[in-house]
Design a protein around this motif. Structure first.
Motif, PDB file in Angstrom:
ATOM      1  N   TYR A 212      81.349  56.525  12.731  1.00  0.00           N
ATOM      2  CA  TYR A 212      80.327  57.574  12.739  1.00  0.00           C
ATOM      3  C   TYR A 212      78.942  56.959  12.553  1.00  0.00           C
ATOM      4  O   TYR A 212      78.774  55.986  11.796  1.00  0.00           O
ATOM      5  CB  TYR A 212      80.571  58.581  11.607  1.00  0.00           C
ATOM      6  N   VAL A 213      77.984  57.523  13.292  1.00  0.00           N
ATOM      7  CA  VAL A 213      76.578  57.238  12.995  1.00  0.00           C
ATOM      8  C   VAL A 213      76.148  58.244  11.939  1.00  0.00           C
ATOM      9  O   VAL A 213      76.282  59.455  12.122  1.00  0.00           O
ATOM     10  CB  VAL A 213      75.701  57.355  14.252  1.00  0.00           C
ATOM     11  N   ILE A 214      75.627  57.733  10.831  1.00  0.00           N
ATOM     12  CA  ILE A 214      75.285  58.587   9.692  1.00  0.00           C
ATOM     13  C   ILE A 214      73.810  58.422   9.358  1.00  0.00           C
ATOM     14  O   ILE A 214      73.286  57.303   9.323  1.00  0.00           O
ATOM     15  CB  ILE A 214      76.150  58.239   8.468  1.00  0.00           C
ATOM     16  N   MET A 215      73.153  59.531   9.108  1.00  0.00           N
ATOM     17  CA  MET A 215      71.754  59.512   8.699  1.00  0.00           C
ATOM     18  C   MET A 215      71.502  60.660   7.738  1.00  0.00           C
ATOM     19  O   MET A 215      72.053  61.762   7.892  1.00  0.00           O
ATOM     20  CB  MET A 215      70.829  59.634   9.909  1.00  0.00           C
ATOM     21  N   THR A 216      70.680  60.413   6.738  1.00  0.00           N
ATOM     22  CA  THR A 216      70.328  61.437   5.768  1.00  0.00           C
ATOM     23  C   THR A 216      68.986  62.061   6.148  1.00  0.00           C
ATOM     24  O   THR A 216      67.995  61.362   6.316  1.00  0.00           O
ATOM     25  CB  THR A 216      70.237  60.844   4.347  1.00  0.00           C
ATOM     26  N   HIS A 217      68.994  63.373   6.302  1.00  0.00           N
ATOM     27  CA  HIS A 217      67.775  64.123   6.611  1.00  0.00           C
ATOM     28  C   HIS A 217      67.227  64.724   5.320  1.00  0.00           C
ATOM     29  O   HIS A 217      67.966  65.326   4.538  1.00  0.00           O
ATOM     30  CB  HIS A 217      68.079  65.242   7.606  1.00  0.00           C
ATOM     31  N   LYS A 218      65.926  64.572   5.120  1.00  0.00           N
ATOM     32  CA  LYS A 218      65.284  65.189   3.968  1.00  0.00           C
ATOM     33  C   LYS A 218      64.246  66.187   4.460  1.00  0.00           C
ATOM     34  O   LYS A 218      63.344  65.831   5.219  1.00  0.00           O
ATOM     35  CB  LYS A 218      64.635  64.145   3.066  1.00  0.00           C
ATOM     36  N   GLY A 219      64.401  67.433   4.033  1.00  0.00           N
ATOM     37  CA  GLY A 219      63.475  68.468   4.464  1.00  0.00           C
ATOM     38  C   GLY A 219      64.220  69.707   4.913  1.00  0.00           C
ATOM     39  O   GLY A 219      65.440  69.813   4.776  1.00  0.00           O
ATOM     40  N   PHE A 220      63.476  70.668   5.470  1.00  0.00           N
ATOM     41  CA  PHE A 220      64.059  71.931   5.876  1.00  0.00           C
ATOM     42  C   PHE A 220      64.918  71.745   7.125  1.00  0.00           C
ATOM     43  O   PHE A 220      64.775  70.783   7.875  1.00  0.00           O
ATOM     44  CB  PHE A 220      62.950  72.954   6.136  1.00  0.00           C
ATOM     45  N   TYR A 221      65.811  72.725   7.358  1.00  0.00           N
ATOM     46  CA  TYR A 221      66.754  72.636   8.468  1.00  0.00           C
ATOM     47  C   TYR A 221      66.052  72.494   9.820  1.00  0.00           C
ATOM     48  O   TYR A 221      66.486  71.728  10.688  1.00  0.00           O
ATOM     49  CB  TYR A 221      67.649  73.883   8.512  1.00  0.00           C
ATOM     50  N   ASP A 222      64.973  73.255  10.014  1.00  0.00           N
ATOM     51  CA  ASP A 222      64.313  73.289  11.317  1.00  0.00           C
ATOM     52  C   ASP A 222      63.814  71.923  11.766  1.00  0.00           C
ATOM     53  O   ASP A 222      63.746  71.639  12.969  1.00  0.00           O
ATOM     54  CB  ASP A 222      63.134  74.270  11.291  1.00  0.00           C
ATOM     55  N   THR A 223      63.448  71.074  10.816  1.00  0.00           N
ATOM     56  CA  THR A 223      62.870  69.776  11.187  1.00  0.00           C
ATOM     57  C   THR A 223      63.921  68.767  11.644  1.00  0.00           C
ATOM     58  O   THR A 223      63.570  67.706  12.160  1.00  0.00           O
ATOM     59  CB  THR A 223      62.075  69.184  10.003  1.00  0.00           C
ATOM     60  N   MET A 224      65.189  69.076  11.495  1.00  0.00           N
ATOM     61  CA  MET A 224      66.227  68.159  11.978  1.00  0.00           C
ATOM     62  C   MET A 224      66.158  68.016  13.491  1.00  0.00           C
ATOM     63  O   MET A 224      66.351  66.930  14.042  1.00  0.00           O
ATOM     64  CB  MET A 224      67.617  68.657  11.567  1.00  0.00           C
ATOM     65  N   ALA A 225      65.879  69.141  14.177  1.00  0.00           N
ATOM     66  CA  ALA A 225      65.870  69.132  15.641  1.00  0.00           C
ATOM     67  C   ALA A 225      64.730  68.307  16.206  1.00  0.00           C
ATOM     68  O   ALA A 225      64.858  67.713  17.288  1.00  0.00           O
ATOM     69  CB  ALA A 225      65.784  70.563  16.167  1.00  0.00           C
ATOM     70  N   THR A 226      63.612  68.235  15.489  1.00  0.00           N
ATOM     71  CA  THR A 226      62.436  67.513  15.997  1.00  0.00           C
ATOM     72  C   THR A 226      62.314  66.109  15.434  1.00  0.00           C
ATOM     73  O   THR A 226      61.573  65.292  15.961  1.00  0.00           O
ATOM     74  CB  THR A 226      61.156  68.301  15.666  1.00  0.00           C
ATOM     75  N   ASP A 227      63.039  65.833  14.378  1.00  0.00           N
ATOM     76  CA  ASP A 227      62.867  64.552  13.693  1.00  0.00           C
ATOM     77  C   ASP A 227      64.160  63.737  13.643  1.00  0.00           C
ATOM     78  O   ASP A 227      64.308  62.726  14.338  1.00  0.00           O
ATOM     79  CB  ASP A 227      62.351  64.817  12.273  1.00  0.00           C
ATOM     80  N   THR A 228      65.135  64.200  12.884  1.00  0.00           N
ATOM     81  CA  THR A 228      66.311  63.387  12.589  1.00  0.00           C
ATOM     82  C   THR A 228      67.261  63.255  13.774  1.00  0.00           C
ATOM     83  O   THR A 228      67.726  62.147  14.098  1.00  0.00           O
ATOM     84  CB  THR A 228      67.056  63.966  11.377  1.00  0.00           C
ATOM     85  N   TYR A 229      67.564  64.354  14.437  1.00  0.00           N
ATOM     86  CA  TYR A 229      68.503  64.276  15.557  1.00  0.00           C
ATOM     87  C   TYR A 229      68.005  63.385  16.703  1.00  0.00           C
ATOM     88  O   TYR A 229      68.785  62.600  17.259  1.00  0.00           O
ATOM     89  CB  TYR A 229      68.840  65.671  16.065  1.00  0.00           C
ATOM     90  N   PRO A 230      66.713  63.456  17.073  1.00  0.00           N
ATOM     91  CA  PRO A 230      66.227  62.514  18.095  1.00  0.00           C
ATOM     92  C   PRO A 230      66.388  61.051  17.680  1.00  0.00           C
ATOM     93  O   PRO A 230      66.706  60.197  18.510  1.00  0.00           O
ATOM     94  CB  PRO A 230      64.756  62.892  18.246  1.00  0.00           C
ATOM     95  N   GLN A 231      66.157  60.764  16.378  1.00  0.00           N
ATOM     96  CA  GLN A 231      66.337  59.391  15.903  1.00  0.00           C
ATOM     97  C   GLN A 231      67.796  58.952  16.044  1.00  0.00           C
ATOM     98  O   GLN A 231      68.085  57.815  16.429  1.00  0.00           O
ATOM     99  CB  GLN A 231      65.913  59.277  14.439  1.00  0.00           C
ATOM    100  N   ILE A 232      68.702  59.844  15.721  1.00  0.00           N
ATOM    101  CA  ILE A 232      70.118  59.514  15.825  1.00  0.00           C
ATOM    102  C   ILE A 232      70.495  59.227  17.279  1.00  0.00           C
ATOM    103  O   ILE A 232      71.199  58.256  17.583  1.00  0.00           O
ATOM    104  CB  ILE A 232      70.986  60.661  15.259  1.00  0.00           C
TER     105      ILE A 232
END
Length: 273
Positions: A212-232
């Motif tokens: 698995y590729v694992i990453m920890t997101h810090k912040g509100f749910y909405d920012t995952m789509a613009t920040d963490t998921y693109p990085q993954i």
């Protein structure tokens, strides 16, 4: 004279109350509703009870503690026999065992919550990493459409399902996004889930053993789509990996623990090969 002989063989209301650990008020109430009437009442209205009525009081106390209503107990005494006694005791035993299972489930949930948050972990936003993970087991409820009302209904169904089936599960809430949705940029969860304490076959969903590729997101749910998921996704592409399974989000810190949504922590796991 005859009445005095009868009274001398019996217990006063105070004596039987003390012997059986009840109050005089309770005995008066039992007399009033016909559940346990005194053996004898003299001309002055004083109530007297026989020793054998101590057994009846013990049975009333036991059945009350086991959850029986006074009406149920009264019905039992009105039709008392060995068969009915055995049936009633078995019924109350089953009810108590069920209640104990429910309490055990709640106790485990609270114990895990204390263990989970009790070590004062510090969670920082990090970069993606690859990890080999063991299989994990979940109970899940489908989210039928991308709507907060439907999401809330799914949470309710999940909670009710676990309670009705006495399913022991761990503290953090999880969500699962289907592989095909994730690949096209649709990150709204398809399922809400709880990790099972012990694997079972009732509505179980398996997170397979594997990479698995694992990453920890810090912040509100909405920012995952613009920040963490693109990085993954960039990380997966850069390392020549292929998405081969669903995406799992573990809500490590959320509304339950944090006032500020900027402090939410969500660990994301994407199955790859």
């Amino acid at each position: 004279m005859e009445n005095n002989k009868v009274q001398n063989k019996l217990l006063t209301i105070g004596e039987i109350a003390k012997t059986c650990g009840v109050t005089k008020h309770t005995l008066l109430h039992y007399d009033e509703i016909g559940l346990l009437k005194p053996e004898f009442v003299n001309e002055k209205g004083y109530r007297y009870y026989s020793l054998k009525q101590c057994y009846s009081l013990d049975m009333i106390n036991i059945l009350k503690k086991a959850g029986s209503s006074l009406q149920e107990i009264s019905d039992f005494f009105a039709n008392q026999n060995k068969t009915m006694f055995t049936k009633l005791i078995q019924q109350k035993k089953n009810e108590l065992q069920l209640e104990m299972l429910k309490l055990k489930r709640v106790d485990h949930f609270l114990e895990y919550a204390l263990e989970y948050f009790g070590d004062n972990k510090e969670y920082e936003k990090n970069t993606p990493i690859i990890m080999e993970c063991e299989a994990e087991y979940f109970v899940a409820a489908q989210v039928s459409k991308q709507d907060d009302h439907e999401y809330a209904k799914s949470l309710s169904r999940l909670r009710t399902f676990c309670e009705d089936n006495l399913i022991a599960h761990e503290f953090p809430l999880w969500s699962i996004t289907k592989k095909e949705n994730f690949e096209v940029g649709d990150y709204y969860p398809n399922y809400v889930a709880n990790k099972l304490t012990y694997p079972n076959q009732i509505g179980m969903v398996i997170k397979p053993k594997g990479r698995y590729v694992i990453m920890t997101h810090k912040g509100f749910y909405d920012t995952m789509a613009t920040d963490t998921y693109p990085q993954i996704k960039k990380y997966i592409e850069a390392n020549h990996l292929t998405i081969c399974g669903d995406v799992y989000e573990e809500e490590i810190l959320n509304y339950l623990t944090e006032r500020n949504s900027d402090d939410f922590v969500i660990r994301i796991s994407v199955a790859v090969q």
